[in-house]
Structure formats: structure tokens, C-alpha cells
Motif scaffolding. Sequence first.
Motif, PDB file in Angstrom:
ATOM      1  N   THR A   1      40.345  -3.376 -30.989  1.00  0.00           N
ATOM      2  CA  THR A   1      38.842  -3.178 -30.805  1.00  0.00           C
ATOM      3  C   THR A   1      38.487  -3.783 -29.946  1.00  0.00           C
ATOM      4  OG1 THR A   1      38.736  -5.179 -32.602  1.00  0.00           O
ATOM      5  CG2 THR A   1      38.596  -2.711 -33.397  1.00  0.00           C
ATOM      6  N   ASP A   2      38.993  -4.947 -29.127  1.00  0.00           N
ATOM      7  CA  ASP A   2      38.565  -5.650 -27.976  1.00  0.00           C
ATOM      8  C   ASP A   2      39.367  -5.822 -26.711  1.00  0.00           C
ATOM      9  OD1 ASP A   2      36.989  -7.274 -26.497  1.00  0.00           O
ATOM     10  OD2 ASP A   2      37.074  -9.202 -27.686  1.00  0.00           O
TER      11      ASP A   2
ATOM     12  N   ARG B   1      43.999   1.295 -32.489  1.00  0.00           N
ATOM     13  CA  ARG B   1      42.803   0.678 -33.160  1.00  0.00           C
ATOM     14  C   ARG B   1      42.769  -0.631 -32.884  1.00  0.00           C
ATOM     15  NH1 ARG B   1      44.049   0.856 -38.525  1.00  0.00           N
ATOM     16  NH2 ARG B   1      46.117   1.962 -38.318  1.00  0.00           N
TER      17      ARG B   1
ATOM     18  N   LYS C   1      43.534   1.002 -27.571  1.00  0.00           N
ATOM     19  CA  LYS C   1      42.294   1.638 -28.408  1.00  0.00           C
ATOM     20  C   LYS C   1      42.880   2.776 -29.425  1.00  0.00           C
ATOM     21  CE  LYS C   1      37.930   3.505 -27.963  1.00  0.00           C
ATOM     22  NZ  LYS C   1      36.965   4.438 -27.036  1.00  0.00           N
TER      23      LYS C   1
ATOM     24  N   ARG D   1      45.149  -7.017 -34.265  1.00  0.00           N
ATOM     25  CA  ARG D   1      44.270  -6.038 -33.865  1.00  0.00           C
ATOM     26  C   ARG D   1      42.921  -6.404 -33.540  1.00  0.00           C
ATOM     27  NH1 ARG D   1      47.236  -2.145 -37.584  1.00  0.00           N
ATOM     28  NH2 ARG D   1      48.074  -0.368 -35.938  1.00  0.00           N
ATOM     29  N   ASN D   2      42.566  -7.762 -34.012  1.00  0.00           N
ATOM     30  CA  ASN D   2      41.165  -8.072 -33.709  1.00  0.00           C
ATOM     31  C   ASN D   2      41.380  -8.899 -32.517  1.00  0.00           C
ATOM     32  OD1 ASN D   2      39.979  -6.589 -35.823  1.00  0.00           O
ATOM     33  ND2 ASN D   2      40.920  -8.312 -37.277  1.00  0.00           N
TER      34      ASN D   2
END
Lengths: 167, 142
Positions: free
Chosen positions: A143-144, A141, A138, A114-115
Motif C-alpha cells: 500500500t505504501d 497489495r 501495488k 504489505r504495510n
Amino acid sequence: MALKDIKGAFILLVSALITAFLYNYFSPFGIAIFGRWDESKGVVTAISKTDPVNTSIEIYDPEAVNLIVKNKKRIILDVRPREVYDQGHLPHALSFPLMDFDDDVANILGSINRNSAILVYCSSAECTDSHTFAGRLKNLRYTDVKVFSGGFRQWQEKGYKIEKNGE
Amino acid sequence: MENKYTPALVLIIKLVLGITFIYASYHKIADPARFAKTLYGYAIFPGFSINILAITIPFIELVAGFSLIFGLYPRPALLIINILLSGFILIIGFNLLRGHNFDCGCFSFSSNSGVLSNINLLIRDFLLLVSGIYMFKKTTAS
């Protein structure tokens, strides 16, 4: 043609225009009075109330995308249909067709952190699938997430390296 | 030249033109964003005008169609219909001449329609325009 025909046409036109703008204002599918139709400024869109396009996550500059690809700075996701992907795609891009999103969710969650920094693209600046896909990420979740607004067509026009399946 | 079939012919043309325009407006009113993208695909209209056209054209078609069928300002409605048809013919003809592939978006949205389908479209619009002009001449100004 009599003057009364022109007067009548004027009355009909004014009625149509008033109805049109009122309906557009109150309709859940209404669009902005002015859309965004310059492909050099991102994905083209009428800017509707249900528009998936989020301009803040777009990368317009194909050279910036070329650097991202070369330096493997982001995980690249091709959201076009798989048979189109097979004919040619950005180097290192993974195929996650938008139409298979629901079936692929477990696969996406399992294989992409997710990161992670992600770059999504579809066929061209006329296509909003990349934005729809980015919006769903998004919601999961991530994020980028960024969108390459010019898509595969601009990449091809720039003459950058294209990868095909099996190469 | 008038004959006993003229009133029936005028009624048929009135219904065909009116229903065609009402039907053609429906999907555009339901999805103006898609219609705007179709207009963008014609590669003729300046960017600032695309949304305004997408919002207004379907309602002009709808009002003109209803007005013709219900006999409210029938000649002005025909005037609008004939102007719209002339515009459609010019735009479709121009794109066919320059070899630009596009989706008409007339009665539904699809991907690019192909040259043959667009030639059919041009012929259909031309026939509708001829009918519209005939009907305009036959409809008395009230």
C-alpha cells in the motif's frame, strides 16, 4: 527543383502527418502529443498508453530521499541488475532486480510486510523500471510504495554516501 | 553522363533507398515510446518536440519510401528523403563532434551504440544521400 516537386512533397508530408496522428490515436501503443522530458520533474517518459510511470508516487527531491535513508524511514529496494547493485547502491538498499521479479516474489512477500513503507529506485530518471516494479508491488497489495525518480545517478551526482557489497 | 547501365543503377538506388526507409520506419511505428526516448537521448531536441517527432518521422519515412518504390511523386519523395538524410547527418555529426554517446535507433533500438558504430552510421547516411541526390537528378519531373 520545380514548384511541382515542392507541391508533391507537401502532399506526401500532409498524407504522412494525417496517417501518423490517426495511427497514434488508435494504436494501443500510442503516445501523448507532449511527453514529460524534464528530469527535474521526475522520470522522463513519452507518456504512452502502456506507460508504467505513476507520477503521484514519485519523490523528486534527492535531499528528501537522503533523509529517508538516514532515518531508515522506508525499506529501500534497488531494482537494477544485481551486478550493477554490487558496484554501489544506496545505503541499506536491498537488491530485487526487476528482471528477477517473478523468481523473487516469494522472497519479497516473505521478507517485506504489505504495510511497510517502501522506496524503489533504478538507474536514473531515464529508467522506468522502478515504476514497473512499484506497479507490481501495488498489484501484490503493497500500500505504501514510493519511487525515487532521480535514481542512482542523481544520488551519485549529489555526492551522497554509497554502499558497496562487503562494506 | 548516360550509359547503358544508368537505368539499372537508378532502379537499384530506388529500391535500396525505398526499402531502407520503409524498413527503418517499422520498429519506430511499433514502439513510438521507445523511439521518443531515443530522440531524447540525442540531447538536441526541445522537450515539446520529442513526441511529435517520434509520432511523425516514422510515417514520413514510410510514405516517402513507398512513394519512391511505386513511382508516385518520385521526385518529391526523393526531396523528402534527401532532407531527412541531411538532417540525420547533421545531428549524428554534431553529437560525434561534441563526444555525446547516443543510440541511433535507426533500424533497431539498443543501448548506446559507441563512437565507431556511429561513424559507420554517418558514412552510410552520407552514401545514401549521395545516391539520393544522384537519383533526384536522374528522375525527370512529370
